[in-house]
Design an enzyme around this catalytic site. Sequence first.
Site, mmCIF file in Angstrom:
data_model
loop_
_atom_site.group_PDB
_atom_site.id
_atom_site.type_symbol
_atom_site.label_atom_id
_atom_site.label_comp_id
_atom_site.label_asym_id
_atom_site.label_seq_id
_atom_site.Cartn_x
_atom_site.Cartn_y
_atom_site.Cartn_z
ATOM 1 C CD1 TRP A 1 -1.980 -2.033 1.858
ATOM 2 C CD2 TRP A 1 -2.979 -1.342 -0.084
ATOM 3 N NE1 TRP A 1 -3.081 -3.113 1.483
ATOM 4 C CE2 TRP A 1 -3.596 -2.567 0.551
ATOM 5 C CE3 TRP A 1 -3.436 -0.665 -0.961
ATOM 6 C CZ2 TRP A 1 -4.674 -2.875 -0.335
ATOM 7 C CZ3 TRP A 1 -4.357 -0.947 -1.620
ATOM 8 C CH2 TRP A 1 -4.988 -2.102 -1.398
ATOM 9 C CG ASP B 1 -2.481 4.178 4.660
ATOM 10 O OD1 ASP B 1 -3.444 3.887 5.555
ATOM 11 O OD2 ASP B 1 -2.338 3.746 3.639
ATOM 12 C CE LYS C 1 -7.648 -2.199 6.022
ATOM 13 N NZ LYS C 1 -8.024 -3.394 5.279
HETATM 14 N N1 PMP Z 1 -3.561 1.415 3.171
HETATM 15 C C1 PMP Z 1 -3.669 0.274 3.823
HETATM 16 C C2 PMP Z 1 -2.704 0.170 4.742
HETATM 17 C C3 PMP Z 1 -4.588 -0.593 3.417
HETATM 18 O O1 PMP Z 1 -4.435 -1.593 4.438
HETATM 19 C C4 PMP Z 1 -5.586 -0.571 2.537
HETATM 20 C C5 PMP Z 1 -6.560 -1.397 2.202
HETATM 21 N N2 PMP Z 1 -6.398 -2.690 2.673
HETATM 22 C C6 PMP Z 1 -5.657 0.588 1.730
HETATM 23 C C7 PMP Z 1 -4.623 1.789 1.940
HETATM 24 C C8 PMP Z 1 -6.609 0.908 0.619
HETATM 25 O O2 PMP Z 1 -7.621 1.016 1.213
HETATM 26 P P1 PMP Z 1 -9.024 1.330 0.183
HETATM 27 O O3 PMP Z 1 -9.273 -0.116 -0.108
HETATM 28 O O4 PMP Z 1 -10.149 1.840 1.143
HETATM 29 O O5 PMP Z 1 -8.765 2.209 -0.691
#
Ligand code: PMP
Length: 358
Positions: free
Chosen positions: A100, A170, A194
């Site tokens: 991510w 994030d 989450k």
């Molecule tokens: N950052 C992290 C640390 C994540 O775990 C995730 C999704 N699991 C995301 C970003 C992306 O999030 P989204 O699916 O809400 O766009």
Amino acid sequence: MRVYNFSAGPPALPEEVLKRVQSKLLNYENNGMSVMEMSHRSKEYEAINDEAEALLRELMNVPANYSIAFVQGGATTQFESVPLNIYKNGKADYVVTGIWAEKAFKEADKFTDAKCIASSKEKAFSFIPKITKNDIRPDADYLHICHNNTIVGTRFNYIPSSGNVPIVNDMSSSILSEEINVADYGMIYAGAQKNIGPSGATVLIIRNDLLEMSQKICPSMLKWKSHTDAKSIFHTPPTFSIYFSMEIFRWLKEIGGVKAIEKINIDKAKMLYDHIDNSKLFANNVAKEDRSLMNVPFVSPSKEMDAKFLAEAKKAGLVTLAGHNLVGGMRASIYNAMPVAGVKALIEFMKKFEKENS
Ligand code: PMP
């Protein structure tokens, strides 16, 4: 029968909250309608929106000079929104600690001069690099980190010292799981799905001075100030997701807030890591000091045995334990809503499996 759901997201939600929401589903507080059927401009919805923001502010002890907004588009939309909103010298530094974080870095590079100042990619993201102030460009507009790396199961156990460079964090997979000092960061973002609520909403917590730095090309929908000025009602927000989050915030407050859940989360993670470390069959391959409290990956000696474990665990009511497609193996996500009993049930199952398969 409800199962123990170890999904990384959307994951299990607290059963009490699901029941509470269910009891109000058709007729929310004598309005004769569901929250899903309410106008986002109604005073009834406004009260929900206000309470969600106030409770989040209270739970995270958000200082007065920070604004909160609930927006759509997931954390992924923030990957591009961050460089569009915080822009002065046109430079931004990134610590790439997982898949991510890497996506955030690559997206930012379209809108600013993004520099990866440290990465653990060569070692399969199995640790968190130690950043010092000298690693950070002093004229960077911000430093981006990902507090908890959902796929690989690592977590920042320190706050990089960045001087005047604001840190953007994030916290999609760790927000509200442990106490943090919001003032250590310039901006925090997290997809709701989450520890906050169902998918649909994304939480933004922004130091007010950073609301005034957006690029001219920043689309209004991505501009944080559009949402903070309009108190999250800039356009039709994901009303039900925000309402559900408000019920989660109430629940978290009732059980003692972030301080209380942090203790439970530490206990749950310790129990599971201790078991893995003492096992001869299972292993966790990330640096011990950087282990996540929320996502616990582990492997058995072979892919075949991983598959057998997953199939048998499912039959025992322990589901969504497969690791992310990119890494394989197993991953137990043990967010706030995962009860201690769920972790104990997993450990008991692992013991039984090990006995039968060694
Ligand atoms: N950052 C992290 C640390 C994540 O775990 C995730 C999704 N699991 C995301 C970003 C992306 O999030 P989204 O699916 O809400 O766009």
